[in-house]
Design an enzyme around this catalytic site. Sequence first.
Site, PDB file in Angstrom:
ATOM      1  N   VAL A  51       0.849  -1.196   0.000  1.00 48.30           N
ATOM      2  CA  VAL A  51       0.000   0.000   0.000  1.00 48.30           C
ATOM      3  C   VAL A  51       0.883   1.244   0.000  1.00 48.30           C
ATOM      4  O   VAL A  51       1.840   1.322   0.771  1.00 48.30           O
ATOM      5  CB  VAL A  51      -0.902   0.020   1.267  1.00 48.30           C
ATOM      6  CG1 VAL A  51      -1.706   1.312   1.339  1.00 48.30           C
ATOM      7  CG2 VAL A  51      -1.838  -1.180   1.281  1.00 48.30           C
ATOM      8  N   GLY A  96       4.197   4.001   3.327  1.00 46.63           N
ATOM      9  CA  GLY A  96       3.797   2.772   2.643  1.00 46.63           C
ATOM     10  C   GLY A  96       3.916   1.603   3.595  1.00 46.63           C
ATOM     11  O   GLY A  96       4.448   1.737   4.705  1.00 46.63           O
ATOM     12  N   LYS A  97       3.415   0.468   3.210  1.00 45.20           N
ATOM     13  CA  LYS A  97       3.581  -0.747   4.022  1.00 45.20           C
ATOM     14  C   LYS A  97       3.226  -1.936   3.144  1.00 45.20           C
ATOM     15  O   LYS A  97       2.436  -1.804   2.206  1.00 45.20           O
ATOM     16  CB  LYS A  97       2.648  -0.723   5.231  1.00 45.20           C
ATOM     17  CG  LYS A  97       3.109  -1.585   6.379  1.00 45.20           C
ATOM     18  CD  LYS A  97       4.170  -0.874   7.210  1.00 45.20           C
ATOM     19  CE  LYS A  97       4.669  -1.704   8.369  1.00 45.20           C
ATOM     20  NZ  LYS A  97       5.527  -0.890   9.252  1.00 45.20           N
ATOM     21  N   GLY A  98       3.774  -3.100   3.491  1.00 41.02           N
ATOM     22  CA  GLY A  98       3.462  -4.304   2.721  1.00 41.02           C
ATOM     23  C   GLY A  98       3.400  -5.516   3.628  1.00 41.02           C
ATOM     24  O   GLY A  98       3.888  -5.484   4.766  1.00 41.02           O
TER      25      GLY A  98
END
Length: 407
Positions: A51, A96-98
């Site tokens: 994201v 962001g992050k995943g």
Amino acid sequence: MFLEQVTRVEPHLGPLARWAETLRRPRRILTVDVPIHMDNGQIMHFEGFRVHHNTSRGPAKGGIRFHPEATMAEVMALSAWMTIKTALVNVPFGGGKGAVRVDPSQLSMSELERLTRRYTAEISLILGPDRDIPAPDVNTNPQIMAWIMDTYSMTVGSLTTGVVTGKPVNLGGSLGRADATGQGVFIVASRTAQKLGMDIAGARVAVQGFGNVGGSAARFLHSAGARIVAVQDVGGTLYCEKGINPFALTQHLKAGLSLTDFRGPGVLGRADFWDIESDILVPAALENQIDDVVARRLRTRIIVEGANGPTTPAGDDVLRERNIVVVPDVLANAGGVIVSYFEWVQDISALFWDEHEVSVRLRRLLEAAFEATWDTHLEKRIDLRRAAYVLACRRVLEARELRGLYP
Ligand code: NAD
């Protein structure tokens, strides 16, 4: 929790509030299928996410976690907190992050490598040193970052160390990264104590979580003369009024022994941790630990949030009523993202700094963010979390307004 936090700061944003909806909506969300060959010849599919919450101030920045219960909603919230954190400490990144929904303890090393590489290849269309720069998070580490760097580099055809941070030092990683978050916790804890007229030397500290963040924060605090009176980890709770030596405890845990086998301190029940009297409490394990019920029990003066999201909004309300000062996660644990920024700067400039330079620069950025947050808290008569959000949201929305809407 994040949406609630945005609603709480909106009245303090002035004319910029008209852009506030930007904060509630991630910029882009990518869901990917990650199929891999297992060692036994089977093919298994995993679900992966990445994201970009906001990129108004720079490329998306944030970790990748491998966890069997990871969900898109969780990744969205974590990416939003990264937007706040990078803006608050004023590094030129967005959030962001995943995640991949997987239990990595069930995978062999080569399965883990195939999973990491396939996930990286799938999200590489939105990665890049000027687009999105991942980092380690829960269950990911420098080796996994090295595989991400290699996969991305092979995909684009040139070595691109700046595409990911938290790499091994031999491969473009930064000195000082391992202890950066704990050092940051120590820096803001000391500054807060100073503001309240409390001496850090002799202050009683309780730490929940003795991993990367909690362990290193405890070592820095102990070195400055604080007394670590309690430590809790997944294995149990230790208590010793005279103080626990965190260096000896680190050695003990490194040897594979359990916390509660450490000689000297007494062992308490899990819930008793919250009743221990301290001057500074550092939750550095999990989210949602301090709800309104726990908040009513605490006997401490300052909470420094090493973990992400350890206090619920209801817990926050009780702590405010009780005049317990909470240094919010977005400030308290930002040391990690600051040194990640330094790693990226060193990679793209191909000029590497010594540990002293990293540490001096970390202190400079974090203290500036701390002072700005403290001043906003006094000026607007709001708690430190709200002050941090006001500063960060203003920076993000100002950038949004200056850039305007395309097309
Ligand atoms: P870690 O895995 O190194 O350590 C986690 C610690 O929490 C371990 O000591 C573990 O035993 C303990 N723990 C787990 N479950 C527990 C429970 N139920 N009760 C008590 N203790 C428990 O993780 P870490 O990197 O230190 O991260 C801790 C927190 O800090 C997380 O919220 C993470 O998102 C946040 N954080 C980490 C960094 C970083 O640079 N590592 C940066 C910012 C935020």
